[in-house]
Design a protein around this motif. Structure first.
Motif, PDB file in Angstrom:
ATOM      1  N   UNK A  77     -57.570 -14.166  43.856  1.00 15.18           N
ATOM      2  CA  UNK A  77     -57.468 -14.155  42.396  1.00 15.18           C
ATOM      3  C   UNK A  77     -58.223 -15.331  41.786  1.00 15.18           C
ATOM      4  N   UNK A  78     -58.887 -15.088  40.674  1.00 14.60           N
ATOM      5  CA  UNK A  78     -59.632 -16.147  39.990  1.00 14.60           C
ATOM      6  C   UNK A  78     -58.767 -16.828  38.942  1.00 14.60           C
ATOM      7  N   UNK A  79     -58.213 -16.053  38.026  1.00  9.66           N
ATOM      8  CA  UNK A  79     -57.330 -16.587  36.985  1.00  9.66           C
ATOM      9  C   UNK A  79     -55.888 -16.278  37.342  1.00  9.66           C
ATOM     10  N   UNK A  80     -55.035 -17.291  37.291  1.00  3.26           N
ATOM     11  CA  UNK A  80     -53.614 -17.146  37.605  1.00  3.26           C
ATOM     12  C   UNK A  80     -52.824 -17.762  36.449  1.00  3.26           C
ATOM     13  N   UNK A  81     -51.902 -17.001  35.866  1.00 10.54           N
ATOM     14  CA  UNK A  81     -51.064 -17.506  34.776  1.00 10.54           C
ATOM     15  C   UNK A  81     -49.611 -17.130  35.038  1.00 10.54           C
ATOM     16  N   UNK A  82     -48.704 -17.932  34.530  1.00  8.21           N
ATOM     17  CA  UNK A  82     -47.291 -17.623  34.693  1.00  8.21           C
ATOM     18  C   UNK A  82     -46.414 -18.799  34.340  1.00  8.21           C
ATOM     19  N   UNK A  83     -45.211 -18.755  34.824  1.00  9.27           N
ATOM     20  CA  UNK A  83     -44.255 -19.809  34.520  1.00  9.27           C
ATOM     21  C   UNK A  83     -43.079 -19.761  35.455  1.00  9.27           C
ATOM     22  N   UNK A  84     -42.167 -20.677  35.242  1.00  4.93           N
ATOM     23  CA  UNK A  84     -40.992 -20.749  36.089  1.00  4.93           C
ATOM     24  C   UNK A  84     -40.095 -21.883  35.673  1.00  4.93           C
ATOM     25  N   UNK A  85     -39.338 -22.377  36.635  1.00  3.66           N
ATOM     26  CA  UNK A  85     -38.404 -23.453  36.374  1.00  3.66           C
ATOM     27  C   UNK A  85     -38.620 -24.596  37.342  1.00  3.66           C
ATOM     28  N   UNK A  86     -38.037 -25.730  37.007  1.00  5.41           N
ATOM     29  CA  UNK A  86     -38.155 -26.886  37.882  1.00  5.41           C
ATOM     30  C   UNK A  86     -36.865 -27.682  37.853  1.00  5.41           C
ATOM     31  N   UNK A  87     -36.656 -28.434  38.900  1.00  4.52           N
ATOM     32  CA  UNK A  87     -35.571 -29.407  38.984  1.00  4.52           C
ATOM     33  C   UNK A  87     -36.221 -30.754  39.259  1.00  4.52           C
ATOM     34  N   UNK A  88     -35.856 -31.754  38.493  1.00  2.00           N
ATOM     35  CA  UNK A  88     -36.472 -33.072  38.616  1.00  2.00           C
ATOM     36  C   UNK A  88     -35.379 -34.116  38.839  1.00  2.00           C
ATOM     37  N   UNK A  89     -35.573 -34.928  39.871  1.00  2.64           N
ATOM     38  CA  UNK A  89     -34.605 -35.974  40.221  1.00  2.64           C
ATOM     39  C   UNK A  89     -35.138 -37.324  39.772  1.00  2.64           C
ATOM     40  N   UNK A  90     -34.347 -38.024  38.969  1.00  9.16           N
ATOM     41  CA  UNK A  90     -34.637 -39.396  38.595  1.00  9.16           C
ATOM     42  C   UNK A  90     -33.364 -40.037  38.053  1.00  9.16           C
ATOM     43  N   UNK A  91     -33.267 -41.326  38.195  1.00 11.88           N
ATOM     44  CA  UNK A  91     -32.113 -42.112  37.751  1.00 11.88           C
ATOM     45  C   UNK A  91     -30.799 -41.532  38.256  1.00 11.88           C
ATOM     46  N   UNK A  92     -30.759 -41.187  39.534  1.00 13.82           N
ATOM     47  CA  UNK A  92     -29.567 -40.702  40.233  1.00 13.82           C
ATOM     48  C   UNK A  92     -28.971 -39.444  39.615  1.00 13.82           C
ATOM     49  N   UNK A  93     -29.805 -38.620  38.998  1.00 13.36           N
ATOM     50  CA  UNK A  93     -29.327 -37.347  38.450  1.00 13.36           C
ATOM     51  C   UNK A  93     -30.464 -36.327  38.482  1.00 13.36           C
ATOM     52  N   UNK A  94     -30.100 -35.069  38.299  1.00 10.00           N
ATOM     53  CA  UNK A  94     -31.066 -33.981  38.329  1.00 10.00           C
ATOM     54  C   UNK A  94     -31.175 -33.380  36.928  1.00 10.00           C
ATOM     55  N   UNK A  95     -32.389 -33.207  36.477  1.00 12.17           N
ATOM     56  CA  UNK A  95     -32.678 -32.572  35.198  1.00 12.17           C
ATOM     57  C   UNK A  95     -33.507 -31.333  35.492  1.00 12.17           C
ATOM     58  N   UNK A  96     -33.423 -30.348  34.666  1.00 15.02           N
ATOM     59  CA  UNK A  96     -34.183 -29.119  34.873  1.00 15.02           C
ATOM     60  C   UNK A  96     -34.918 -28.716  33.623  1.00 15.02           C
ATOM     61  N   UNK A  97     -35.733 -27.689  33.762  1.00 20.49           N
ATOM     62  CA  UNK A  97     -36.478 -27.215  32.609  1.00 20.49           C
ATOM     63  C   UNK A  97     -37.365 -26.044  32.959  1.00 20.49           C
ATOM     64  N   UNK A  98     -38.287 -25.769  32.044  1.00 21.19           N
ATOM     65  CA  UNK A  98     -39.196 -24.635  32.176  1.00 21.19           C
ATOM     66  C   UNK A  98     -40.636 -25.118  32.248  1.00 21.19           C
ATOM     67  N   UNK A  99     -41.458 -24.354  32.975  1.00 24.30           N
ATOM     68  CA  UNK A  99     -42.867 -24.668  33.153  1.00 24.30           C
ATOM     69  C   UNK A  99     -43.714 -23.458  32.798  1.00 24.30           C
ATOM     70  N   UNK A 100     -44.816 -23.689  32.099  1.00 20.45           N
ATOM     71  CA  UNK A 100     -45.865 -22.691  31.890  1.00 20.45           C
ATOM     72  C   UNK A 100     -47.137 -23.251  32.501  1.00 20.45           C
ATOM     73  N   UNK A 101     -47.911 -22.392  33.177  1.00 21.86           N
ATOM     74  CA  UNK A 101     -49.119 -22.891  33.824  1.00 21.86           C
ATOM     75  C   UNK A 101     -50.202 -21.825  33.882  1.00 21.86           C
ATOM     76  N   UNK A 102     -51.414 -22.305  34.029  1.00 17.46           N
ATOM     77  CA  UNK A 102     -52.574 -21.450  34.230  1.00 17.46           C
ATOM     78  C   UNK A 102     -53.537 -22.142  35.170  1.00 17.46           C
ATOM     79  N   UNK A 103     -54.111 -21.396  36.101  1.00 19.25           N
ATOM     80  CA  UNK A 103     -55.040 -21.952  37.093  1.00 19.25           C
ATOM     81  C   UNK A 103     -56.321 -21.130  37.123  1.00 19.25           C
TER      82      UNK A 103
END
Length: 190
Positions: A40-66
């Motif tokens: 594939x040449x162009x790839x688009x989409x999204x998803x979720x993430x979990x991020x660890x910092x300051x002894x806790x986990x935060x989450x959110x949404x991601x949009x991306x294109x490659x």
């Protein structure tokens, strides 16, 4: 004798189904035709993430294109929004793929390098520090004939400039950090 006849009929039926070209109306592609599909040449989409910092986990949404300009290289852009803190991130990503055989093997591992900008609000103002991200991930082709792939990515980010902070209710002061660890899951279309 009836049990033996039932077993023989079952084995013959199973052998016939395994060698059928069409099963339940769904055409099964030849392996050479699937392996011959281009990357594939162009790839688009999204998803979720979990991020660890300051002894806790935060989450959110991601949009991306490659844009995959070579079988071993791609560049892209992404945006992330945190759910818990007032933080968002916009950046670029360069991916170096190891094998470049996503369509043949069904997966392709990559290394990630990218700069980004963090937008965060603190009690004393709004800040926009620069972030450098390094990571490792894998693109997974779920179905050989579908234009859908999954991406899992583990990355570490270092903030250059104003650190991320959060009030700690136990010690009644604000903690700060420059290092973030993220785990992303995405569904991408091409």
């Amino acid at each position: 004798m009836k049990r033996v006849l039932t077993i023989i009929c079952f084995v013959v039926l199973a052998a016939g189904v395994l060698h059928a070209k069409d099963f339940m109306g769904i055409p099964i592609e030849e392996s050479a035709a699937v392996a011959g599909r281009p990357l594939p040449t162009w790839i688009v989409g999204g998803g979720g993430f979990a991020r660890y910092y300051l002894a806790s986990v935060d989450g959110g949404f991601t949009l991306m294109g490659d844009f995959r300009f070579h079988k071993h290289h791609s560049v892209g852009a992404f945006g992330q929004i945190h759910l818990r803190d007032d933080i968002s991130e916009v950046g670029l990503a360069y991916r170096l793929y190891f094998s470049g055989l996503l369509m043949q093997s069904g997966h392709d591992d990559f290394l990630l390098l990218g700069p980004s900008c963090l937008f965060m609000e603190k009690s004393d103002g709004t800040y926009h520090p620069v972030v450098v991200t390094f990571g490792y991930g894998r693109d997974i082709l779920f179905f050989k004939n579908a234009d859908l792939l999954g991406r899992i990515q583990l990355s570490g980010s270092y903030i250059i400039g104003e650190p991320v902070s959060r009030k700690n209710s136990r010690i009644y002061m604000e903690e700060e950090t420059h290092f973030l660890v993220s785990l992303n899951f995405s569904l991408l279309f091409f």
